[in-house]
Scaffold this motif. Sequence first.
Motif, PDB file in Angstrom:
ATOM      1  N   ASN A  26       4.025  60.527 122.041  1.00  0.00           N
ATOM      2  CA  ASN A  26       3.473  59.664 123.633  1.00  0.00           C
ATOM      3  C   ASN A  26       2.431  58.740 122.976  1.00  0.00           C
ATOM      4  N   GLU A  27       1.790  59.017 121.679  1.00  0.00           N
ATOM      5  CA  GLU A  27       0.740  58.146 121.416  1.00  0.00           C
ATOM      6  C   GLU A  27       1.295  56.867 121.021  1.00  0.00           C
ATOM      7  N   PHE A  28       2.409  56.606 120.965  1.00  0.00           N
ATOM      8  CA  PHE A  28       3.302  55.186 120.603  1.00  0.00           C
ATOM      9  C   PHE A  28       3.203  54.429 122.033  1.00  0.00           C
ATOM     10  N   LYS A  29       3.387  55.168 123.130  1.00  0.00           N
ATOM     11  CA  LYS A  29       3.725  54.242 124.337  1.00  0.00           C
ATOM     12  C   LYS A  29       4.858  53.483 124.368  1.00  0.00           C
ATOM     13  N   THR A  30       4.515  52.129 124.483  1.00  0.00           N
ATOM     14  CA  THR A  30       5.332  51.082 124.655  1.00  0.00           C
ATOM     15  C   THR A  30       5.984  50.411 123.029  1.00  0.00           C
ATOM     16  N   LYS A  31       5.478  51.244 122.129  1.00  0.00           N
ATOM     17  CA  LYS A  31       5.861  50.854 120.714  1.00  0.00           C
ATOM     18  C   LYS A  31       6.898  51.712 120.060  1.00  0.00           C
ATOM     19  N   LYS A  32       7.462  52.738 120.841  1.00  0.00           N
ATOM     20  CA  LYS A  32       8.331  53.680 120.408  1.00  0.00           C
ATOM     21  C   LYS A  32       9.846  52.935 119.741  1.00  0.00           C
ATOM     22  N   PRO A  33      10.244  51.981 120.148  1.00  0.00           N
ATOM     23  CA  PRO A  33      11.136  51.296 119.674  1.00  0.00           C
ATOM     24  C   PRO A  33      10.934  50.722 118.120  1.00  0.00           C
ATOM     25  N   LEU A  34       9.703  50.265 117.966  1.00  0.00           N
ATOM     26  CA  LEU A  34       9.563  49.717 116.596  1.00  0.00           C
ATOM     27  C   LEU A  34       9.546  50.838 115.722  1.00  0.00           C
ATOM     28  N   LEU A  35       9.569  52.105 116.016  1.00  0.00           N
ATOM     29  CA  LEU A  35       9.728  53.206 115.182  1.00  0.00           C
ATOM     30  C   LEU A  35      11.047  53.665 115.155  1.00  0.00           C
ATOM     31  N   ILE A  36      11.512  54.022 116.195  1.00  0.00           N
ATOM     32  CA  ILE A  36      13.065  54.626 116.451  1.00  0.00           C
ATOM     33  C   ILE A  36      14.070  53.751 115.469  1.00  0.00           C
ATOM     34  N   TYR A  37      14.002  52.323 115.608  1.00  0.00           N
ATOM     35  CA  TYR A  37      14.680  51.356 115.170  1.00  0.00           C
ATOM     36  C   TYR A  37      14.857  51.451 113.578  1.00  0.00           C
ATOM     37  N   PRO A  38      13.797  51.538 112.699  1.00  0.00           N
ATOM     38  CA  PRO A  38      13.729  51.840 111.397  1.00  0.00           C
ATOM     39  C   PRO A  38      14.188  53.223 111.038  1.00  0.00           C
ATOM     40  N   ILE A  39      13.858  54.104 111.614  1.00  0.00           N
ATOM     41  CA  ILE A  39      14.501  55.531 111.537  1.00  0.00           C
ATOM     42  C   ILE A  39      16.194  55.521 111.603  1.00  0.00           C
ATOM     43  N   PHE A  40      16.528  54.688 112.616  1.00  0.00           N
ATOM     44  CA  PHE A  40      17.897  54.659 112.713  1.00  0.00           C
ATOM     45  C   PHE A  40      18.879  53.918 111.577  1.00  0.00           C
ATOM     46  N   LEU A  41      18.165  52.711 111.082  1.00  0.00           N
ATOM     47  CA  LEU A  41      18.477  52.185 109.814  1.00  0.00           C
ATOM     48  C   LEU A  41      18.423  52.895 108.700  1.00  0.00           C
ATOM     49  N   LEU A  42      17.495  53.765 108.514  1.00  0.00           N
ATOM     50  CA  LEU A  42      17.598  54.836 107.245  1.00  0.00           C
ATOM     51  C   LEU A  42      18.635  55.610 107.286  1.00  0.00           C
ATOM     52  N   TYR A  43      18.926  56.158 108.185  1.00  0.00           N
ATOM     53  CA  TYR A  43      20.074  57.181 108.715  1.00  0.00           C
ATOM     54  C   TYR A  43      21.347  56.420 108.358  1.00  0.00           C
ATOM     55  N   ILE A  44      21.692  55.277 108.867  1.00  0.00           N
ATOM     56  CA  ILE A  44      22.832  54.438 108.661  1.00  0.00           C
ATOM     57  C   ILE A  44      23.017  54.149 106.916  1.00  0.00           C
ATOM     58  N   TYR A  45      21.768  53.865 106.300  1.00  0.00           N
ATOM     59  CA  TYR A  45      21.801  53.679 104.719  1.00  0.00           C
ATOM     60  C   TYR A  45      22.175  54.714 104.294  1.00  0.00           C
ATOM     61  N   PHE A  46      21.762  56.175 104.542  1.00  0.00           N
ATOM     62  CA  PHE A  46      22.059  57.440 104.004  1.00  0.00           C
ATOM     63  C   PHE A  46      23.545  57.604 104.327  1.00  0.00           C
ATOM     64  N   LEU A  47      24.175  57.270 105.496  1.00  0.00           N
ATOM     65  CA  LEU A  47      25.643  57.569 105.540  1.00  0.00           C
ATOM     66  C   LEU A  47      26.321  56.405 104.717  1.00  0.00           C
ATOM     67  N   SER A  48      25.911  55.384 104.563  1.00  0.00           N
ATOM     68  CA  SER A  48      26.762  54.346 103.749  1.00  0.00           C
ATOM     69  C   SER A  48      26.687  55.021 102.523  1.00  0.00           C
ATOM     70  N   LEU A  49      25.708  55.630 101.699  1.00  0.00           N
ATOM     71  CA  LEU A  49      25.460  56.293 100.347  1.00  0.00           C
ATOM     72  C   LEU A  49      26.858  57.290 100.231  1.00  0.00           C
ATOM     73  N   TYR A  50      27.250  58.059 101.341  1.00  0.00           N
ATOM     74  CA  TYR A  50      27.846  59.073 101.321  1.00  0.00           C
ATOM     75  C   TYR A  50      29.318  58.264 101.677  1.00  0.00           C
ATOM     76  N   THR A  51      29.620  57.464 102.494  1.00  0.00           N
ATOM     77  CA  THR A  51      30.913  56.841 102.623  1.00  0.00           C
ATOM     78  C   THR A  51      31.328  55.780 101.679  1.00  0.00           C
TER      79      THR A  51
END
Length: 246
Positions: free
Chosen positions: A219-244
């Motif tokens: 909750n400390e991020f308040k309105t800035k949550k998407p700024l952190l969620i988006y790079p986390i999402f991209l990181l796991y897409i890259y992990f998946l690309s290394l597998y597939t």
Amino acid sequence: MKVVGTTSTMQLSPTNGDFTFVSSTEAEDLSGTIDAPDVKLNMGSDDAKDPYATTFLRKRGYGWLLEVDEDGPEDNKPLLEELDIDLKDIYYKIRCVLMPMPSLGFNRQVVRDNPDFWGPLAVVLLFSMISIYGQFRVVSWIITIWIFGSLTIFLLARVLGGEVSYGQVLGVIGYSLLPLIVIAPLLLVIGGFDVVSTLIKLFGVFWAAYSAASLLVGNEFKTKKPLLIYPIFLLYIYFLSLYTGV
């Protein structure tokens, strides 16, 4: 020792020291007791007990070479405890990541508040093993992405005002690779169906990103949550690309 005897008529033979010698016929009339000697063992001084080499070293100040440290109770710990590996704690954290729904009643904050290293490392190594495809260099590359990807998320979280440590980010990102490990067998089975395979990939990435973001983005991020969620999402897409390989 002394032989104390009594006889009525016989004469004793000459003595030799503390012993009195009598003939066999006279011995039949003898009776008495033998006092047990008070024997004390004298072990001598420390120098007498030690061999010459030990005494030689002690006299010249090298006795410390002969000292043997006794292992205390804390030195006899099991290997897992010595390495700070708690299998029950790791198993609980795995369940928290695989079942991130709050309604299930798991205390998911333990994954963030009580970070460990061996659990996430085991998850990353497992993901690396199923991603090898005969290329062992993929293992080191996935571990590198895990370490530096977590560092990127950590720096971004601190810039956005989050109170999180690098160890916490490293643990959460590592554990949250479990959803991608779960969908890996499914992709092998239905790899020929492109639409279904794509949906499963998206589901796995959203699952992993949600597990990580729900723990790291507070909750400390308040309105800035998407700024952190988006790079986390991209990181796991890259992990998946290394597998597939996509």
